[in-house]
Write a protein that holds these residues in place. Structure first.
Motif, short mmCIF file in Angstrom:
data_model
loop_
_atom_site.label_atom_id
_atom_site.label_comp_id
_atom_site.label_asym_id
_atom_site.label_seq_id
_atom_site.Cartn_x
_atom_site.Cartn_y
_atom_site.Cartn_z
N LEU A 37 -10.69 7.43 -16.07
CA LEU A 37 -10.50 6.79 -17.37
C LEU A 37 -11.83 5.65 -17.40
N VAL A 38 -11.97 4.77 -16.33
CA VAL A 38 -12.92 4.14 -16.14
C VAL A 38 -14.44 4.71 -16.44
N ARG A 39 -14.60 5.78 -15.87
CA ARG A 39 -15.65 6.36 -16.10
C ARG A 39 -16.15 6.65 -17.73
N ARG A 40 -14.87 7.33 -18.30
CA ARG A 40 -15.04 7.51 -19.71
C ARG A 40 -14.97 6.46 -21.00
N LEU A 41 -14.49 5.15 -20.20
CA LEU A 41 -14.79 3.98 -21.16
C LEU A 41 -15.64 3.08 -20.83
N GLY A 42 -16.24 2.94 -19.67
CA GLY A 42 -17.20 2.21 -19.08
C GLY A 42 -17.10 1.00 -19.29
N PRO A 43 -15.81 0.19 -18.86
CA PRO A 43 -16.10 -1.24 -18.71
C PRO A 43 -16.61 -1.54 -17.73
N ARG A 44 -17.22 -3.02 -17.85
CA ARG A 44 -17.95 -3.77 -17.00
C ARG A 44 -17.43 -4.02 -15.51
N ALA A 45 -16.23 -4.32 -15.70
CA ALA A 45 -15.37 -4.59 -14.27
C ALA A 45 -13.89 -3.95 -14.53
N VAL A 46 -13.25 -3.92 -13.46
CA VAL A 46 -12.07 -3.17 -13.75
C VAL A 46 -11.11 -3.97 -12.57
N LEU A 47 -9.89 -4.33 -13.20
CA LEU A 47 -9.03 -4.91 -12.30
C LEU A 47 -7.53 -3.96 -12.47
N PRO A 48 -7.54 -3.38 -11.12
CA PRO A 48 -6.25 -2.63 -10.90
C PRO A 48 -4.91 -3.49 -10.76
N VAL A 49 -4.00 -3.06 -11.67
CA VAL A 49 -2.47 -3.44 -11.52
C VAL A 49 -1.58 -2.40 -11.46
N HIS A 50 -0.23 -2.91 -11.43
CA HIS A 50 0.58 -1.96 -11.79
C HIS A 50 0.64 -0.67 -10.48
N TYR A 51 0.61 -1.18 -9.09
CA TYR A 51 0.69 -0.07 -8.25
C TYR A 51 1.62 -0.70 -7.00
N GLU A 52 2.53 0.32 -6.34
CA GLU A 52 2.96 -0.04 -4.95
C GLU A 52 4.17 -1.29 -5.18
N ASP A 53 4.58 -1.43 -6.67
CA ASP A 53 5.54 -2.24 -6.63
C ASP A 53 6.96 -1.87 -6.91
N TYR A 54 6.91 -0.46 -7.01
CA TYR A 54 8.28 0.18 -7.40
C TYR A 54 8.45 1.46 -6.65
N THR A 55 9.69 1.61 -6.27
CA THR A 55 9.94 3.21 -5.48
C THR A 55 9.28 4.34 -6.39
N VAL A 56 9.40 4.22 -7.62
CA VAL A 56 8.72 5.37 -8.39
C VAL A 56 7.27 5.52 -8.47
N MET A 57 6.49 4.30 -7.83
CA MET A 57 5.15 4.42 -7.98
C MET A 57 4.75 5.11 -6.50
N ARG A 58 3.84 6.41 -6.82
CA ARG A 58 3.61 7.30 -5.56
C ARG A 58 2.31 7.15 -5.07
N SER A 59 1.25 6.66 -6.07
CA SER A 59 0.02 6.71 -5.87
C SER A 59 -0.50 5.35 -5.47
N PRO A 60 -1.01 5.01 -4.18
CA PRO A 60 -1.43 3.76 -3.60
C PRO A 60 -2.74 3.44 -4.32
N LEU A 61 -3.17 2.16 -4.04
CA LEU A 61 -4.27 1.65 -4.81
C LEU A 61 -5.47 2.03 -4.02
N SER A 62 -5.11 2.45 -2.66
CA SER A 62 -6.29 3.36 -1.93
C SER A 62 -6.73 4.47 -2.45
#
Length: 285
Positions: free
Chosen positions: A223-248
């Motif tokens: 999505l970053v590649r498609r929308l081309g923002p100048r900077a990206v702040l990742p949020v909504h990760y590793e906070d709940y047990t249903v989240m399975r994809s880590p920031l890494s």
């Protein structure tokens, strides 16, 4: 984009990443909050149809720690975005900008009378002390399969445009909401090219049956590649047990696509400041 000053002014947006998708935004005297989630580690968020998810992290603030708010931008009505602490302790007179689905429930069931339901591509402007923030609802899709979409609450992305009252926009923030990539998101870049900062909801949230309902690392990088923002702040990760994809996973894929220099490395509880000066880069502090 960003530089740094001793305190937020009309030339900077100060962001405090409280946790999950909750970010405090300050532009001069105007203060916004996104997706208020103040559950503590070990507490459970209700996601509907009997599904619960346990929180794994502590929020960096509680509702009573917040400054006076001029508005709340809520992507959708889910227990990890609008929880019982938010419902009880946030000021019920603060305007809440969300989906029409969420707005009806917040007014009738929760007593937040100044809630506005925004349809896609429609916006509303909040003003305070000579500055303004215009919030426009953008496309978002919480699930791929139509049946599953019908079971989940409608969700919106948001474009938040900061600037002086009566003057031009100085800085644009794109907040993805809990969306998966799909062709409808390409229209965002056509209407609003080159957002200064994209706040991406990641995590790869997986429901029973293996259904993924938020972006994993590869989806977020695409999505970053498609929308081309100048900077990206990742949020909504590793906070709940249903989240399975880590920031890494997101960082690795963004690096593979040559997008690593756009990432703002702001951890839970961290702060970053964005300057409206052209070409400045985000400063984390």
């Amino acid at each position: 984009m960003p530089g740094t000053t001793d305190r937020p002014t009309g030339d900077t947006v100060d962001l405090h990443f409280i946790g999950n998708a909750t970010v405090l935004l300050r532009y001069g005297p105007l203060t916004l909050l996104t997706d208020p989630n103040f559950l503590h580690r070990g507490e459970y968020a209700y996601l509907g149809y009997g599904l619960l998810s346990r929180r794994l992290t502590e929020p960096a603030a509680d509702p009573q720690d917040l400054p006076r708010l001029d508005g709340i931008v809520l992507s959708h009505l889910h227990g990890d975005h609008w929880d019982r602490r938010a419902r009880r302790h946030l000021d019920h007179t603060v305007p809440v900008l969300s989906t029409p689905h969420a707005a009806r429930r917040l007014k009738v069931l929760h007593g937040f009378e100044r809630t506005a339901g925004l349809r896609t591509w429609h916006g509303l402007t909040l003003r305070q002390g000579g500055v303004r923030a215009t919030v426009t609802a953008l496309p978002a899709r919480h699930a791929g399969h139509p049946v599953l979409r019908g079971l989940l609450p409608p969700v919106m992305g948001s474009l938040i445009e900061f600037g002086p009252q009566g003057g031009p926009t100085r800085l644009r923030l794109y907040v993805s909401g809990d969306t998966l990539p799909y062709d409808g998101l390409d229209e965002i870049a056509r209407r609003f090219p080159a957002a200064d900062l994209a706040v991406l909801h990641l995590g790869g949230t997986r429901l029973p049956g293996g259904f993924v309902v938020t972006m994993d690392g590869a989806m977020g990088a695409e999505l970053v590649r498609r929308l081309g923002p100048r900077a990206v702040l990742p949020v909504h990760y590793e906070d709940y047990t249903v989240m399975r994809s880590p920031l890494s996973a997101f960082l690795a894929e963004a690096g593979r696509l040559g997008l690593g220099d756009r990432i703002v490395h702001c951890p839970h509880g961290g702060r970053t400041r964005l300057s409206t000066e052209p070409g400045a880069a985000p400063v984390v502090g």
